[in-house]
Scaffold this motif. Structure first.
Motif, PDB file in Angstrom:
ATOM      1  N   ALA A 182       5.018  -6.817  -4.620  1.00 44.81           N
ATOM      2  CA  ALA A 182       4.219  -5.592  -4.700  1.00 44.81           C
ATOM      3  C   ALA A 182       4.684  -4.648  -3.593  1.00 44.81           C
ATOM      4  O   ALA A 182       5.016  -5.088  -2.492  1.00 44.81           O
ATOM      5  CB  ALA A 182       2.736  -5.906  -4.540  1.00 44.81           C
ATOM      6  N   VAL A 183       4.684  -3.357  -3.893  1.00 50.05           N
ATOM      7  CA  VAL A 183       5.129  -2.338  -2.939  1.00 50.05           C
ATOM      8  C   VAL A 183       4.010  -1.327  -2.719  1.00 50.05           C
ATOM      9  O   VAL A 183       3.466  -0.777  -3.680  1.00 50.05           O
ATOM     10  CB  VAL A 183       6.399  -1.616  -3.439  1.00 50.05           C
ATOM     11  CG1 VAL A 183       6.778  -0.463  -2.517  1.00 50.05           C
ATOM     12  CG2 VAL A 183       7.554  -2.603  -3.575  1.00 50.05           C
TER      13      VAL A 183
ATOM     14  N   LEU B 257      -4.205  -5.178   0.678  1.00 51.16           N
ATOM     15  CA  LEU B 257      -3.385  -6.334   1.057  1.00 51.16           C
ATOM     16  C   LEU B 257      -4.095  -7.635   0.679  1.00 51.16           C
ATOM     17  O   LEU B 257      -3.479  -8.544   0.109  1.00 51.16           O
ATOM     18  CB  LEU B 257      -3.082  -6.315   2.557  1.00 51.16           C
ATOM     19  CG  LEU B 257      -2.175  -5.196   3.068  1.00 51.16           C
ATOM     20  CD1 LEU B 257      -2.101  -5.228   4.594  1.00 51.16           C
ATOM     21  CD2 LEU B 257      -0.791  -5.273   2.448  1.00 51.16           C
ATOM     22  N   ARG B 258      -5.383  -7.725   0.975  1.00 54.67           N
ATOM     23  CA  ARG B 258      -6.143  -8.934   0.633  1.00 54.67           C
ATOM     24  C   ARG B 258      -6.194  -9.157  -0.876  1.00 54.67           C
ATOM     25  O   ARG B 258      -6.064 -10.294  -1.349  1.00 54.67           O
ATOM     26  CB  ARG B 258      -7.560  -8.848   1.194  1.00 54.67           C
ATOM     27  CG  ARG B 258      -7.650  -9.121   2.676  1.00 54.67           C
ATOM     28  CD  ARG B 258      -9.106  -9.193   3.163  1.00 54.67           C
ATOM     29  NE  ARG B 258      -9.143  -9.323   4.598  1.00 54.67           N
ATOM     30  CZ  ARG B 258      -9.294  -8.317   5.444  1.00 54.67           C
ATOM     31  NH1 ARG B 258      -9.452  -7.078   4.999  1.00 54.67           N
ATOM     32  NH2 ARG B 258      -9.295  -8.531   6.750  1.00 54.67           N
ATOM     33  N   ALA B 259      -6.379  -8.076  -1.620  1.00 55.41           N
ATOM     34  CA  ALA B 259      -6.423  -8.198  -3.085  1.00 55.41           C
ATOM     35  C   ALA B 259      -5.093  -8.726  -3.612  1.00 55.41           C
ATOM     36  O   ALA B 259      -5.068  -9.606  -4.493  1.00 55.41           O
ATOM     37  CB  ALA B 259      -6.759  -6.846  -3.715  1.00 55.41           C
ATOM     38  N   TRP B 260      -4.005  -8.218  -3.082  1.00 51.31           N
ATOM     39  CA  TRP B 260      -2.695  -8.707  -3.529  1.00 51.31           C
ATOM     40  C   TRP B 260      -2.475 -10.150  -3.089  1.00 51.31           C
ATOM     41  O   TRP B 260      -1.880 -10.933  -3.818  1.00 51.31           O
ATOM     42  CB  TRP B 260      -1.587  -7.794  -3.022  1.00 51.31           C
ATOM     43  CG  TRP B 260      -1.387  -6.559  -3.869  1.00 51.31           C
ATOM     44  CD1 TRP B 260      -1.788  -6.365  -5.151  1.00 51.31           C
ATOM     45  CD2 TRP B 260      -0.713  -5.368  -3.482  1.00 51.31           C
ATOM     46  NE1 TRP B 260      -1.394  -5.110  -5.599  1.00 51.31           N
ATOM     47  CE2 TRP B 260      -0.731  -4.484  -4.577  1.00 51.31           C
ATOM     48  CE3 TRP B 260      -0.085  -4.954  -2.315  1.00 51.31           C
ATOM     49  CZ2 TRP B 260      -0.150  -3.217  -4.554  1.00 51.31           C
ATOM     50  CZ3 TRP B 260       0.495  -3.687  -2.279  1.00 51.31           C
ATOM     51  CH2 TRP B 260       0.459  -2.829  -3.391  1.00 51.31           C
ATOM     52  N   CYS B 261      -2.924 -10.508  -1.902  1.00 48.69           N
ATOM     53  CA  CYS B 261      -2.788 -11.899  -1.436  1.00 48.69           C
ATOM     54  C   CYS B 261      -3.616 -12.855  -2.292  1.00 48.69           C
ATOM     55  O   CYS B 261      -3.261 -14.030  -2.426  1.00 48.69           O
ATOM     56  CB  CYS B 261      -3.199 -12.023   0.032  1.00 48.69           C
ATOM     57  SG  CYS B 261      -2.017 -11.270   1.170  1.00 48.69           S
ATOM     58  N   ASP B 262      -4.696 -12.380  -2.883  1.00 46.80           N
ATOM     59  CA  ASP B 262      -5.539 -13.198  -3.755  1.00 46.80           C
ATOM     60  C   ASP B 262      -4.985 -13.299  -5.175  1.00 46.80           C
ATOM     61  O   ASP B 262      -5.459 -14.111  -5.969  1.00 46.80           O
ATOM     62  CB  ASP B 262      -6.960 -12.630  -3.821  1.00 46.80           C
ATOM     63  CG  ASP B 262      -7.742 -12.845  -2.540  1.00 46.80           C
ATOM     64  OD1 ASP B 262      -7.341 -13.705  -1.724  1.00 46.80           O
ATOM     65  OD2 ASP B 262      -8.756 -12.142  -2.347  1.00 46.80           O
TER      66      ASP B 262
ATOM     67  N   VAL C 183       5.054 -11.642  -2.595  1.00 55.60           N
ATOM     68  CA  VAL C 183       5.442 -10.863  -1.415  1.00 55.60           C
ATOM     69  C   VAL C 183       4.869  -9.466  -1.535  1.00 55.60           C
ATOM     70  O   VAL C 183       4.838  -8.890  -2.624  1.00 55.60           O
ATOM     71  CB  VAL C 183       6.992 -10.765  -1.297  1.00 55.60           C
ATOM     72  CG1 VAL C 183       7.411  -9.868  -0.147  1.00 55.60           C
ATOM     73  CG2 VAL C 183       7.615 -12.142  -1.156  1.00 55.60           C
ATOM     74  N   VAL C 184       4.429  -8.925  -0.396  1.00 53.22           N
ATOM     75  CA  VAL C 184       3.975  -7.534  -0.328  1.00 53.22           C
ATOM     76  C   VAL C 184       4.846  -6.809   0.684  1.00 53.22           C
ATOM     77  O   VAL C 184       5.012  -7.262   1.821  1.00 53.22           O
ATOM     78  CB  VAL C 184       2.493  -7.433   0.096  1.00 53.22           C
ATOM     79  CG1 VAL C 184       2.087  -5.979   0.279  1.00 53.22           C
ATOM     80  CG2 VAL C 184       1.592  -8.139  -0.910  1.00 53.22           C
TER      81      VAL C 184
ATOM     82  N   ALA D 271      -0.357 -14.603   4.579  1.00 52.44           N
ATOM     83  CA  ALA D 271      -1.786 -14.731   4.312  1.00 52.44           C
ATOM     84  C   ALA D 271      -1.979 -15.276   2.903  1.00 52.44           C
ATOM     85  O   ALA D 271      -1.365 -14.772   1.952  1.00 52.44           O
ATOM     86  CB  ALA D 271      -2.492 -13.392   4.460  1.00 52.44           C
ATOM     87  N   ASN D 272      -2.793 -16.295   2.785  1.00 53.90           N
ATOM     88  CA  ASN D 272      -3.157 -16.869   1.496  1.00 53.90           C
ATOM     89  C   ASN D 272      -1.929 -17.178   0.629  1.00 53.90           C
ATOM     90  O   ASN D 272      -1.918 -16.912  -0.562  1.00 53.90           O
ATOM     91  CB  ASN D 272      -4.124 -15.934   0.760  1.00 53.90           C
ATOM     92  CG  ASN D 272      -4.903 -16.638  -0.315  1.00 53.90           C
ATOM     93  OD1 ASN D 272      -5.082 -17.854  -0.272  1.00 53.90           O
ATOM     94  ND2 ASN D 272      -5.369 -15.888  -1.291  1.00 53.90           N
ATOM     95  N   GLY D 273      -0.902 -17.706   1.249  1.00 44.68           N
ATOM     96  CA  GLY D 273       0.299 -18.090   0.510  1.00 44.68           C
ATOM     97  C   GLY D 273       1.190 -16.938   0.105  1.00 44.68           C
ATOM     98  O   GLY D 273       2.060 -17.107  -0.749  1.00 44.68           O
ATOM     99  N   THR D 274       1.000 -15.777   0.705  1.00 46.01           N
ATOM    100  CA  THR D 274       1.765 -14.578   0.370  1.00 46.01           C
ATOM    101  C   THR D 274       2.442 -14.041   1.627  1.00 46.01           C
ATOM    102  O   THR D 274       1.829 -13.995   2.690  1.00 46.01           O
ATOM    103  CB  THR D 274       0.821 -13.494  -0.205  1.00 46.01           C
ATOM    104  OG1 THR D 274       0.114 -14.036  -1.316  1.00 46.01           O
ATOM    105  CG2 THR D 274       1.584 -12.256  -0.644  1.00 46.01           C
TER     106      THR D 274
END
Length: 180
Positions: free
Chosen positions: A16-17, A63-68, A74-75, A130-133
Motif C-alpha cells: 500500500a502507498v 496505518l493501523r487499518a492497513w496493518c489490520d 508492506v506500507v 506492526a501487526n505483521g506488516t
C-alpha cells in the motif's frame, strides 16, 4: 556481498502507498507515482493507495487499518518526514510501530549522503513493523523515493536477495501473537 539467488522463486508481495501532503492531489503525486511504478515493475502488487493531509491521527489511523488488513504486507508512505511543524508522518508511524527498524533510517541517510551530501541530515526516514506488516516512511521528493526503492527496498523486498531480506521473515513478524 549481496546478490540475487537465481534458483529461488520470486514472491510478489502486496504493498500500500500513502502520500502525505497538504497540497497534492492524485494529479500531482509524483512521489506516489514513482513508488507505484517501481513496485509494479519489480513484480509486486499495489494493494491500496491514498493521499492524506499532514494530520498525525489520520495517518496513524490509516496505518493501523492497513496493518489490520491481511491483504497488505508492506506500507510505504511518502512525505511528512522533514523538520517543519506540519511534518508528522514519522510520529504517526512511531505511534503504530511494535518494533522500529533502526538501520533503515541509517542506511537511507548513507544512500542520501551519496546523492545530496549533508542535506541528508534533514530527512527522518524510518521503518518499522506492526501487526505483521512492514511500514516505511520516505521523504516526499521523487528523487528520495527512487533512492529508497532502488538502493534499499527493491532488494529487501525481493525474496531472492541474499544473504537475507524482509520477505523471508514476513511470516514470522507476528509469531508472538499466535498461540502455541
Amino acid at each position: 556481498m549481496s546478490r540475487i539467488d537465481e534458483i529461488a522463486e520470486f514472491i510478489a508481495i502486496r504493498i500500500a502507498v500513502m502520500t502525505v501532503s497538504d497540497t497534492r492531489d492524485s494529479t500531482e503525486d509524483k512521489s506516489g507515482d514513482v513508488l507505484v511504478a517501481r513496485l509494479e515493475a519489480a513484480g509486486h502488487t499495489l494493494a491500496d493507495r491514498k493521499i492524506l493531509r499532514d494530520e498525525r491521527g489520520d495517518i496513524s489511523e490509516q496505518l493501523r487499518a492497513w496493518c489490520d488488513d491481511p491483504q497488505i504486507d508492506v506500507v510505504l508512505t511518502t512525505g511528512g518526514t522533514g523538520l517543519t511543524g506540519r511534518d508528522v508522518t514519522v510520529e504517526a508511524h512511531r505511534d503504530v510501530y511494535e518494533k522500529e527498524i533502526d538501520a533503515f533510517g541509517t542506511v537511507f541517510t548513507i544512500v542520501s549522503m551519496n546523492k545530496i551530501g549533508t542535506s541528508a541530515v534533514q530527512s527522518r526516514a524510518t521503518g518499522g513493523v506492526a501487526n505483521g506488516t512492514y511500514l516505511f516512511a520516505l521523504p516526499g521528493s521523487p528523487g528520495a523515493c527512487k533512492d529508497a526503492w532502488d538502493e534499499i527496498l527493491q532488494k529487501q523486498l525481493d525474496y531472492r536477495h541474499r544473504p537475507c531480506n524482509f520477505v523471508e521473515i514476513l511470516p514470522r513478524l507476528d509469531e508472538h501473537q499466535r498461540r502455541k
